[in-house]
Design an enzyme around this catalytic site. Structure first.
Site, mmCIF file in Angstrom:
data_model
loop_
_atom_site.group_PDB
_atom_site.id
_atom_site.type_symbol
_atom_site.label_atom_id
_atom_site.label_comp_id
_atom_site.label_asym_id
_atom_site.label_seq_id
_atom_site.Cartn_x
_atom_site.Cartn_y
_atom_site.Cartn_z
ATOM 1 N N GLU A 132 36.325 40.854 43.838
ATOM 2 C CA GLU A 132 34.955 40.437 44.154
ATOM 3 C C GLU A 132 34.918 39.411 45.284
ATOM 4 O OE1 GLU A 132 36.437 37.734 40.814
ATOM 5 O OE2 GLU A 132 36.666 39.813 41.470
ATOM 6 N N HIS A 147 32.091 48.732 34.478
ATOM 7 C CA HIS A 147 32.650 48.687 35.832
ATOM 8 C C HIS A 147 31.789 49.442 36.844
ATOM 9 C CE1 HIS A 147 36.475 46.661 34.988
ATOM 10 N NE2 HIS A 147 36.427 47.272 33.814
ATOM 11 N N ASP A 159 30.636 47.864 40.328
ATOM 12 C CA ASP A 159 30.821 48.460 41.647
ATOM 13 C C ASP A 159 29.512 48.459 42.435
ATOM 14 O OD1 ASP A 159 33.465 48.903 41.088
ATOM 15 O OD2 ASP A 159 33.235 51.046 40.634
ATOM 16 N N ASN A 208 31.344 42.843 34.596
ATOM 17 C CA ASN A 208 32.040 44.079 34.210
ATOM 18 C C ASN A 208 32.102 44.241 32.693
ATOM 19 O OD1 ASN A 208 32.635 45.193 36.743
ATOM 20 N ND2 ASN A 208 34.457 43.929 36.989
ATOM 21 N N ASP A 265 33.112 34.405 47.041
ATOM 22 C CA ASP A 265 33.569 34.979 45.768
ATOM 23 C C ASP A 265 32.393 34.982 44.781
ATOM 24 O OD1 ASP A 265 36.245 35.636 44.144
ATOM 25 O OD2 ASP A 265 34.917 34.471 42.853
#
Length: 344
Positions: free
Chosen positions: A250, A220, A224, A215, A207
């Protein structure tokens, strides 16, 4: 055991094999009986043996749950029988050639079907030279080339579309990692390997730390890019056979086959260092936390994943940017201690 209807619905090649078994039974069995009744014992025996071989291949495909190999065997067997039929029955046997040639593209992949059909056509030419005029042979060759070319192009297009659909159904579009649905199937396969073959497997649950802050700060779109880059880093850093899955947001899962959990812990620590040094930049480093565990024979898939998730929880709450190995024995000891406390 999966139901017959479910297997037929999920396996197109098995449907074709089964349909051929039914069709050949309805056609060859009456032919065989008729020829025996007419005194043509050699031809009747040939039809009977052909039907028996085809039904054996159909039975194998069902019992072994191996329609891919069954389809290939049936394609080769049908080709041999089509050639023999032409020798036994004469020019009438050629009528069996074109249906089998087209059917082969449904039984196996396009390249194998094309090779089988080319060999079948080459073998048929000397037979036809003894039975027909030269212009008929040229017509046969032209018809074979046309039929094979069209069938091959259609089959190749279908294969590519099928692979594309399968990838969409099993892979995450953003990162290219396999998706959560594919994860459940792969975990079940790994458990089967351990129980049936004694082959170990380990899980790494990964994680990215403080991903929400990435973000919020950069947007965002940048988030990505980070996820896609993280997936590429992991794939480049592990073996080709190791499977990467996007578990959600994530979070990623790495399934390591034939790896004990102690070795998986070393892999996880290498990944942690690689991500910390390469994923972010000096102005905003990006780190990850990892939970590692191995598969125990008494585990089911849910318990195995739960132990990896518990290890990741410890890594997160232990300061992040670290890896934690949680073994089956530790989990068992904690349960034993909890039972003792409850008893007191």
């Amino acid at each position: 055991m999966r139901s017959i209807r479910h297997r037929l619905r999920q396996d197109f090649v098995l449907r074709v094999i089964s349909l051929l078994g039914v069709c050949e039974t309805l056609t060859l069995l009456p032919f065989s009986v008729y020829r025996f009744a007419q005194g043509s014992f050699d031809k009747g025996l040939f039809d009977g043996v052909t039907l028996l071989v085809i039904l054996c291949i159909v039975g194998y495909s069902w019992c072994a749950d191996d329609s891919q190999r069954g389809g290939l065997i049936l394609a080769v067997a049908s080709t041999v029988f089509a050639d023999i039929t032409s020798n036994v029955l004469g020019i009438v046997g050629v009528f069996w050639f074109f249906p089998m040639m087209l059917t082969n593209f449904f039984l196996t992949d396009a390249k194998r079907a094309l090779v089988i059909n080319i060999v079948m056509s080459i073998v048929m030419i000397p037979v036809l030279m003894q039975l027909s005029r030269p212009e008929s042979i040229f017509s046969f060759i032209a018809s074979s080339i046309t039929a094979n070319s069209c069938a091959y192009l259609y089959a190749r297009r279908s294969d590519l579309q099928q692979k594309s659909l399968e990838r969409l159904a099993t892979h995450d579009f953003l990162t290219g990692a396999r998706n959560r649905r594919s994860l459940q199937d792969s975990l079940a396969v790994a458990r089967g390997r351990l129980l049936n073959e004694g082959r170990p497997s380990s899980l790494i649950l990964l994680d990215l730390d403080n991903f929400k802050g990435i973000n919020d700060r950069f947007g965002h779109a940048y988030g990505d890019e980070v996820l896609a880059k993280c997936a590429n880093l992991i794939r480049r850093s592990v073996r080709f056979d190791d499977c990467l899955f996007r578990f959600g947001g994530e979070e990623f899962v790495l399934l390591l086959a034939d790896i004990e959990e102690a070795d998986a812990a070393a892999v996880a620590e290498d990944l942690r260092a690689i991500i910390a040094s390469q994923l972010g930049d000096p102005s905003y480093p990006i780190t990850t936390s990892l939970g590692i565990t191995g598969l125990h024979p008494s585990d089911d898939v849910k318990r195995w994943m739960k132990r990896a998730d518990d290890a990741l929880y410890e890594a997160k709450h232990g300061g992040r940017n670290r890896s934690v190995l949680k073994t089956f024995r530790e989990e068992d000891n904690k349960k034993s201690d909890s039972n003792q406390v409850n008893a007191i």
